[in-house]
Design a protein around this motif. Structure first.
Motif, PDB file in Angstrom:
ATOM      1  N   GLU A  88      39.557  27.862  43.736  1.00  0.00           N
ATOM      2  CA  GLU A  88      39.262  28.872  44.747  1.00  0.00           C
ATOM      3  C   GLU A  88      40.370  29.912  44.833  1.00  0.00           C
ATOM      4  N   GLY A  89      41.594  29.492  44.536  1.00  0.00           N
ATOM      5  CA  GLY A  89      42.715  30.423  44.555  1.00  0.00           C
ATOM      6  C   GLY A  89      42.591  31.470  43.458  1.00  0.00           C
ATOM      7  N   ILE A  90      42.208  31.022  42.274  1.00  0.00           N
ATOM      8  CA  ILE A  90      42.040  31.946  41.147  1.00  0.00           C
ATOM      9  C   ILE A  90      40.892  32.920  41.421  1.00  0.00           C
ATOM     10  N   GLU A  91      39.797  32.393  41.965  1.00  0.00           N
ATOM     11  CA  GLU A  91      38.651  33.247  42.291  1.00  0.00           C
ATOM     12  C   GLU A  91      39.028  34.310  43.312  1.00  0.00           C
ATOM     13  N   LYS A  92      39.810  33.912  44.313  1.00  0.00           N
ATOM     14  CA  LYS A  92      40.240  34.855  45.335  1.00  0.00           C
ATOM     15  C   LYS A  92      41.179  35.905  44.746  1.00  0.00           C
ATOM     16  N   LEU A  93      42.077  35.459  43.896  1.00  0.00           N
ATOM     17  CA  LEU A  93      43.045  36.355  43.279  1.00  0.00           C
ATOM     18  C   LEU A  93      42.341  37.449  42.473  1.00  0.00           C
ATOM     19  N   GLU A  94      41.294  37.070  41.779  1.00  0.00           N
ATOM     20  CA  GLU A  94      40.552  38.031  40.951  1.00  0.00           C
ATOM     21  C   GLU A  94      39.792  39.050  41.801  1.00  0.00           C
TER      22      GLU A  94
END
Length: 268
Positions: free
Chosen positions: A110-116
């Motif tokens: 979820e962190g990577i998705e948010k970062l993108e």
């Protein structure tokens, strides 16, 4: 049982302080990544004074010390506390800070998705403070990555360390919380950190070098170093006490001070 538990959770125990005292105090703390010390197990080799091992030794009666109380953030039941992972215990420990700064704690995916989704986020790689310049290898490529907090108002601040149980990010926020309240519109903590980036295939400055920092290392990898420097490792028992007592004015280095700041001098 207690000895094993102490060795496994030494990071959570060494503070020897109540959460309330920590929340009331804004003393400067410089935490190096504990996992970095764990991966680079030079500490256990030097005189056998392992960062976790010596605490386990104290807990088992090798030294006279007072057993610290369990942090209130772990919950009222000891059994429940023992069920938590090191990463979960860390979040419980800093839950007051997280609430105060309204930090959005995100796990790996979820962190990577948010970062993108974010546009020009202000990314802080706390490993640059905790580990040093070589941690630049773990910085995300394609982002403007920083060591310090912004000096001007920023829409969103993204902060990460090396692994999900690395306390450096939360310690950094504790140290700079007043400034971050004013300059960060919102704060996102990517708890999975650089290890998550590595495992997810995100492009980093130097993934290979980053792997050497965040991935585990076997103690045997330092065998040649131990032989070269003629390092003697002492077991956690009476032998250690006897050997130390025979030394005349030894120069003792408490590596916990480098990792955790001056408050770790309490364990000297």
């Amino acid at each position: 049982m207690w000895e094993a538990h102490w060795a496994a959770t030494c990071w959570e125990r060494i503070t020897c302080e109540q959460n309330e005292l920590e929340e009331e105090t804004d003393a400067e703390e410089t935490h190096h990544s504990v996992s970095s010390l764990r991966h680079y197990n030079i500490v256990p080799l030097i005189g056998g004074l392992a960062l976790c091992g010596i605490i386990a030794c104290w807990a088992s009666g090798g030294f006279e010390t007072q057993m610290p109380r369990i942090h209130s953030g772990f919950g009222s039941m000891i059994s429940r506390a023992l069920d938590l992972t090191a990463a979960e215990k860390m979040i419980h420990k800093y839950q007051g800070l997280i609430k105060e700064l309204d930090v959005d704690v995100l796990q790996c995916t979820e962190g990577i998705e948010k970062l993108e989704e974010l546009e020009n986020p202000y990314v802080i790689n706390v490993m640059l403070t905790a580990v040093g310049p070589r941690a630049k290898a773990c910085s995300l490529a394609g982002y403007d990555v920083h060591k310090n907090i912004p000096t001007l108002k920023t829409k969103v601040c993204v902060i990460h360390c090396g692994e999900d149980d690395c306390p450096a990010s939360l310690s950094f926020m504790q140290q700079h919380k007043e400034q971050m309240k004013h300059v960060c519109g919102s704060i996102i903590y990517l708890q999975g950190g650089a290890k998550c980036f590595l495992q997810s295939g995100l492009l980093q400055t130097d993934s290979q070098k980053c792997s050497s920092i965040v991935e585990p290392h076997a103690l045997g990898e330092f065998k040649s170093l131990a032989e070269e420097l003629e390092i003697k490792s002492l077991p956690c028992n009476g032998v250690m006490l006897e050997e130390i007592s025979r030394l005349e004015k030894p120069f003792i280095i408490n590596m916990m001070i480098s990792a955790l700041g001056e408050r770790a001098d309490a364990c000297s």
